[in-house]
Design a protein around this motif. Structure first.
Motif: not given
Length: 377
Positions: A55-81
């Motif tokens: 259950i804990s493993k599912i929790g951390v997977i879902l937590l990072m999944f949510i982080a991905g859903l909230e990611t601003d892809l344009a900002e993510f590309k700009r911060t690559g360096k």
């Protein structure tokens, strides 16, 4: 037994999180500390079981999944360096200090190198929650932290495979590199070509909650594929979230997944970190080593990652905030430590010390982030 444990964990974690917020700290700090109180180390009300671990493993997977859903892809590309600077410098400094510490402890060269790699690991699942609570997840700092975590995971695991191939471990370095390359190639290609199509087709099925089910299928598929190819499952879940964030289904998936995750799975994950800790069997010298390694683990990652962030253009306060977010070693370091124990690169007593050190870095991360990100509140 499981029902009883879930009742205790949910009530205790919510109350502890509330108290932590009232004291001016992220709620995740209270949830981590209450896990220690509930576990064998103190009250013994909750014990680690295979079901709770899953259950804990599912929790951390879902937590990072949510982080991905909230990611601003344009900002993510700009911060690559910036992510590259933080990821690499956040490995070099802990690795160097870890190696030196190993030699001072009279460890063999391979064992010292392994200790350096172990201290180089990062797990930002705790940092993601702290960033969410402080409203900084979508900021340039947040994007840099998430990008650096991906780089950190890939570089450290490849380096670990390299070391294991020279220490008698049954590891094919070429195969490791190919599998990681295949994962990222397939994951990015599938995200571009298949994810939008899959969501549209699955959402037309004449049953309830098809969109959220489709999102979870993608999340767990990416996580499984990542783990199968030697990449951390949380990285796979994060990439799945980013892929869905570019579709029209983003908000619908996010709202439903957040409700499911924070009602049961994520609280179990946070609390289980503390529950897994046991202090019996540690000697006086072990506690001295815990203090020394904890200081090295915190300072080396904080300094290393902060320097990388500063060199990439961040101001010192933001750079230190990024460095603080990279301090937590979490489940990634525990997995690496387990590999080292099986390969006889670390002793059982050192493994027990490392488990506590990982806990210290994990608990110490949220309050440090609170200090450096306080202007974002």
């Amino acid at each position: 037994m499981l029902i009883y444990q879930l009742v205790i964990i949910l009530i205790a974690s919510k109350l502890a999180g509330h108290i932590s917020v009232r004291l001016g700290q992220p709620s995740v700090l209270g949830k981590l500390l209450i896990g220690i109180m509930l576990g064998p180390a103190v009250l013994g009300l909750i014990h680690e079981t295979e079901v709770l671990k899953e259950i804990s493993k599912i929790g951390v997977i879902l937590l990072m999944f949510i982080a991905g859903l909230e990611t601003d892809l344009a900002e993510f590309k700009r911060t690559g360096k910036s992510a590259a600077y933080v990821g690499i410098s956040g490995i070099i400094v802990p690795f160097g200090l870890g190696y030196l510490t190993g030699t001072m402890l009279d460890m063999k060269a391979a064992e010292s190198i392994f200790l350096g790699l172990l201290l180089s690991a990062t797990s930002v699942s705790i940092s993601v929650q702290a960033l969410k609570e402080m409203g900084s997840l979508k900021s340039p700092e947040g994007s840099t932290i998430l990008g650096a975590a991906v780089i950190d995971d890939v570089v450290v695991v490849i380096a670990l495979a390299f070391v294991m191939s020279f220490t008698g471990g049954d590891v094919n370095l070429g195969l490791v590199l190919v599998k990681k390359g295949v994962f990222f190639a397939v994951a990015f290609l599938f995200s571009w070509l298949a994810v939008p199509w899959f969501l549209r087709k699955f959402s037309t099925l004449r049953v309830t909650e098809t969109v959220i089910s489709a999102g979870l299928v993608l999340c767990f598929s990416y996580a499984y594929f990542a783990e199968y190819t030697g990449v951390a499952d949380i990285i796979g879940a994060y990439i799945a979230g980013v892929a869905i964030s570019t579709t029209e289904f983003k908000h619908q998936v996010f709202e439903k997944v957040e409700s499911i995750s924070y009602s049961i799975f994520v609280p179990v994950f946070f609390t289980s970190i503390g529950v897994a800790v046991e202090f019996h069997g540690l000697t006086a010298s072990s506690y001295v080593l815990i203090v020394v390694l904890s200081l090295i683990a915190i300072v080396s990652k904080l300094v290393g990652a902060s320097i990388g962030a500063k060199l990439s253009g961040f101001r010192w306060r933001s750079a230190l905030g990024i460095g603080a977010a990279m301090v937590s070693r979490g489940e990634v370091a525990l997995i690496i430590a387990s590999i080292g124990l099986e390969a006889a690169l670390i002793t059982k007593s050192l493994f027990a010390v490392i488990v506590v050190v990982v806990l210290v870095t994990t608990i110490g991360t949220p309050p440090m982030m609170k200090v450096f990100f306080k202007n974002s509140d």
